[in-house]
Motif scaffolding. Structure first.
Motif, mmCIF file in Angstrom:
data_model
loop_
_atom_site.group_PDB
_atom_site.id
_atom_site.type_symbol
_atom_site.label_atom_id
_atom_site.label_comp_id
_atom_site.label_asym_id
_atom_site.label_seq_id
_atom_site.Cartn_x
_atom_site.Cartn_y
_atom_site.Cartn_z
ATOM 1 N N UNK A 1 0.836 -1.201 0.000
ATOM 2 C CA UNK A 1 0.000 0.000 0.000
ATOM 3 C C UNK A 1 0.868 1.247 0.000
ATOM 4 N N UNK A 2 1.936 1.237 0.794
ATOM 5 C CA UNK A 2 2.841 2.388 0.804
ATOM 6 C C UNK A 2 3.491 2.576 -0.565
ATOM 7 N N UNK A 3 3.850 1.464 -1.227
ATOM 8 C CA UNK A 3 4.418 1.561 -2.562
ATOM 9 C C UNK A 3 3.410 2.155 -3.530
ATOM 10 N N UNK A 4 2.147 1.790 -3.372
ATOM 11 C CA UNK A 4 1.109 2.363 -4.253
ATOM 12 C C UNK A 4 0.919 3.846 -3.990
ATOM 13 N N UNK A 5 0.931 4.242 -2.732
ATOM 14 C CA UNK A 5 0.783 5.654 -2.407
ATOM 15 C C UNK A 5 1.926 6.476 -3.021
ATOM 16 N N UNK A 6 3.114 5.922 -2.978
ATOM 17 C CA UNK A 6 4.262 6.623 -3.599
ATOM 18 C C UNK A 6 4.099 6.675 -5.118
ATOM 19 N N UNK A 7 3.675 5.547 -5.701
ATOM 20 C CA UNK A 7 3.534 5.469 -7.159
ATOM 21 C C UNK A 7 2.443 6.406 -7.663
ATOM 22 N N UNK A 8 1.314 6.406 -6.935
ATOM 23 C CA UNK A 8 0.191 7.238 -7.367
ATOM 24 C C UNK A 8 0.407 8.704 -7.063
#
Length: 243
Positions: A235-242
């Motif tokens: 989820x943290x990786x997605x928040x960074x990506x988005x």
């Protein structure tokens, strides 16, 4: 700049589905459910995804084992709607539920350890060869007979009735359940919290078979905890990506 180029990289539904054992229809369903952000469209109307969508899918699939499908869906919807605080609150609530489950497990284990191993026998006053009556059992536990009747209404004990006298008769299983309920009540648990635990003891066939169930319960809680860690990382990786 690099992130913008990356976000413009086009992926097909099959590209997202491949590697996760999903169908392309499942990917489309996830998009429609708000788990994935809205896809782009080609001039011919075909869906196009990006690495951001791929990371959203990885995040969702990683969240499911620890949080469950419904909560994982709600978390992803909140993120995709820009409601990050709501998403983090949902994560926190799952962690609180896990902590509460751990406390319940410890309470059951503590109650089982503290049970008086000496059974109520026919030598006890007011007991017979087929069981014991409400007065002697209440006295043995240090509670009032009215408390045992209340526990009976809540489903914690299920004494039979003597066909001649109509008196309640508690057999060995009833005595076991009463002792366990007594320990849990002393630990501060409410009757509605105790009832399903007593049901687990009955389903296991007693306290000894319950040990295997408790070990399995431990393993499942540990697996949930580790799954939550894995889900948090994705989820943290997605928040960074988005972002």
């Amino acid at each position: 700049m690099g992130q913008n180029l990356k976000s413009r990289e086009r992926l097909r539904p099959v590209d997202l589905a491949r590697g996760h054992g999903l169908s392309t229809q499942a990917v489309r369903n996830y998009e429609e459910a708000g788990i994935l952000p809205a896809a782009g469209r080609t001039p011919h109307g075909y869906r196009t995804y990006t690495p951001v969508h791929a990371q959203a899918l990885r995040a969702f699939l990683a969240l499911v084992p620890g949080h469950g499908h419904q909560t994982a869906t709600s978390i992803m919807r909140a993120v995709n709607q820009g409601e990050i605080d709501d998403a983090l609150r949902l994560v926190d609530e799952s962690h609180l539920q896990l902590l509460d489950d751990r406390r319940t497990l410890r309470a059951v284990e503590s109650a089982l350890r503290d049970l008086d191993p000496t059974p109520v026998t026919a030598s006890d006053a007011g007991s017979g060869p087929d069981g014991t009556f409400i007065g002697p059992l209440a006295g043995r536990l240090g509670i009032r007979p009215a408390t045992l009747r209340k526990w009976e209404r809540a489903g914690l004990v299920r004494p039979r009735r003597d066909p001649r006298t109509g008196y309640r008769v508690y057999d060995a299983a009833d005595v076991r359940d009463a002792r366990l309920a007594h320990q849990l009540r002393r630990g501060g648990y409410l009757l509605e919290q105790i009832a399903p635990l007593i049901a687990q003891v009955r389903a296991a066939g007693g306290l000894e078979p319950l040990e295997a169930a408790l070990n399995d319960w431990h393993d499942r809680l540990s697996a949930r905890g580790r799954a939550m860690l894995a889900g948090a990382a994705e989820l943290e990786a997605y928040l960074r990506e988005a972002g």
